[in-house]
Design an enzyme around this catalytic site. Structure first.
Site, PDB file in Angstrom:
ATOM      1  N   THR A  48       0.829  -1.202   0.000  1.00 47.64           N
ATOM      2  CA  THR A  48       0.000   0.000   0.000  1.00 47.64           C
ATOM      3  C   THR A  48       0.868   1.257   0.000  1.00 47.64           C
ATOM      4  OG1 THR A  48      -1.696  -1.207   1.216  1.00 47.64           O
ATOM      5  CG2 THR A  48      -1.883   1.184   1.176  1.00 47.64           C
ATOM      6  N   TYR A 111     -12.022  -6.157  -5.357  1.00 48.37           N
ATOM      7  CA  TYR A 111     -13.013  -5.288  -6.009  1.00 48.37           C
ATOM      8  C   TYR A 111     -14.417  -5.530  -5.471  1.00 48.37           C
ATOM      9  CZ  TYR A 111     -15.938  -2.941  -9.372  1.00 48.37           C
ATOM     10  OH  TYR A 111     -16.892  -2.138  -9.925  1.00 48.37           O
ATOM     11  N   TYR A 141      -2.769 -10.418   3.717  1.00 46.30           N
ATOM     12  CA  TYR A 141      -2.759  -8.968   3.923  1.00 46.30           C
ATOM     13  C   TYR A 141      -4.152  -8.494   4.309  1.00 46.30           C
ATOM     14  CZ  TYR A 141      -1.250  -4.114   3.004  1.00 46.30           C
ATOM     15  OH  TYR A 141      -0.926  -2.777   3.102  1.00 46.30           O
ATOM     16  N   LYS A 171      -0.150  -9.854   7.635  1.00 38.58           N
ATOM     17  CA  LYS A 171       0.103  -8.451   7.947  1.00 38.58           C
ATOM     18  C   LYS A 171      -1.230  -7.875   8.391  1.00 38.58           C
ATOM     19  CE  LYS A 171       1.535  -3.930   6.428  1.00 38.58           C
ATOM     20  NZ  LYS A 171       1.762  -2.963   5.348  1.00 38.58           N
TER      21      LYS A 171
END
Length: 301
Positions: A48, A111, A141, A171
């Site tokens: 990110t 999405y 993630y 994470k």
């Protein structure tokens, strides 16, 4: 912490850009090498903070190849390979493996919102079966505030049970310490890495594995101090001071939109104003914001 397959301080490396908006490969590899020198166990590139989802498949492959060409060991790189389309996630993951990079950080397909755990389990299963490589180690993630797709504790368990040698960590970037503790309690040996720098110290004390954070672009040395000495009572004051320094940088980085601010701070640290650039839709700090940031940065230890 030796039972964790992945443990340490990893930088969610930011990606510098040229004036035309293309990745500045030379500056990027220089930054990655500096992160290792300053104490990071590895570099989690193309996440990110690295603006990965603003880059093409070709750009992502190029940046990973450049880091390796610059001499960074494959075992110190954790590229983000999770994108919205399963075939492209497979392709990026296979590309990393073809270069000897075996650890990746993988977003879920992000999405469609409100998808079920069954749908997410099927997606990760399709990816891992498509890659079909026993060397692969995946860090899930969880960043629902950006992806819109939370990874539940039961889903993690299903994935660990189905792919015990492959799904090795997560994470946790929601910043939810209770959630981190729940994962640690439910799945001993599973590597929980925090995405929020202020949580590194409490997470390590709770049995977590380390961190993948943005502020490590600036204070990797302090994060490494916390990681190395967290369990040494004689070093408590040193660890607390390092964590306080980390928190100061983190707080300043949250003064404005975080990613452009982190980049501007790397520019202040290195003296290279090129770091201010971001790729749309992100925008660079205004002159006034940058001036205020520079003033705050000058006060930091």
């Amino acid at each position: 912490m030796s039972n964790h397959k992945i443990t340490g301080v990893f930088s969610a490396a930011t990606t510098p850009l040229n004036a035309d908006g293309s990745p500045d490969v030379g500056l990027f590899t220089e930054h990655c090498k500096r992160l290792i020198e300053e104490g990071c166990h590895g570099v989690a590139l193309l996440g990110t903070t690295g603006e990965a989802n603003s880059f093409s498949m070709g750009e992502r492959r190029m940046l990973l190849e450049a880091a390796l060409k610059a001499g960074i060991s494959p075992d110190k790189l954790l590229p983000g390979t999770g994108v919205a389309a399963i075939p492209e996630t497979i392709e990026l993951t296979k590309h990393a493996l073809s270069l000897g990079v075996t650890k990746v950080v993988m977003l879920p397909p992000f999405y469609y919102k409100g998808v079920s755990d069954d749908g997410l389990f099927n997606a990760y299963s399709a990816i891992l079966e498509g890659v079909n490589d026993s060397r692969l180690q995946v860090i899930l993630y969880h960043i629902p505030q950006v992806s819109g797709i939370p990874l539940s504790v039961p889903l993690i368990g299903r994935l660990v049970e189905a792919f015990p040698d492959t799904i090795v960590g997560i994470k946790e970037s929601a910043g939810d310490f209770n959630n981190m503790q729940a994962i640690i309690a439910a799945y001993p040996g599973f590597s929980v890495l925090c995405g929020a720098d202020p949580l590194l110290l409490p997470l390590l004390k709770a049995g977590g594995a380390g961190c993948i954070t943005a502020t490590s672009n600036l204070v990797a040395d302090s994060l490494r101090t916390v990681y190395d000495h967290v369990h040494d009572e004689a070093q408590t004051a040193k660890v607390d001071a390092a964590q306080a320094r980390i928190n100061g940088y983190r707080t300043l980085s949250n003064s404005y939109v975080q990613i452009p601010t982190i980049k501007a701070m790397v520019g202040l640290k290195t003296g290279n104003a090129g770091w201010k650039r971001t790729r749309p839709p992100l925008v660079a700090l205004t002159d006034a914001e940058y001036a205020a940031l520079a003033e705050g940065y000058a006060q930091l230890p």
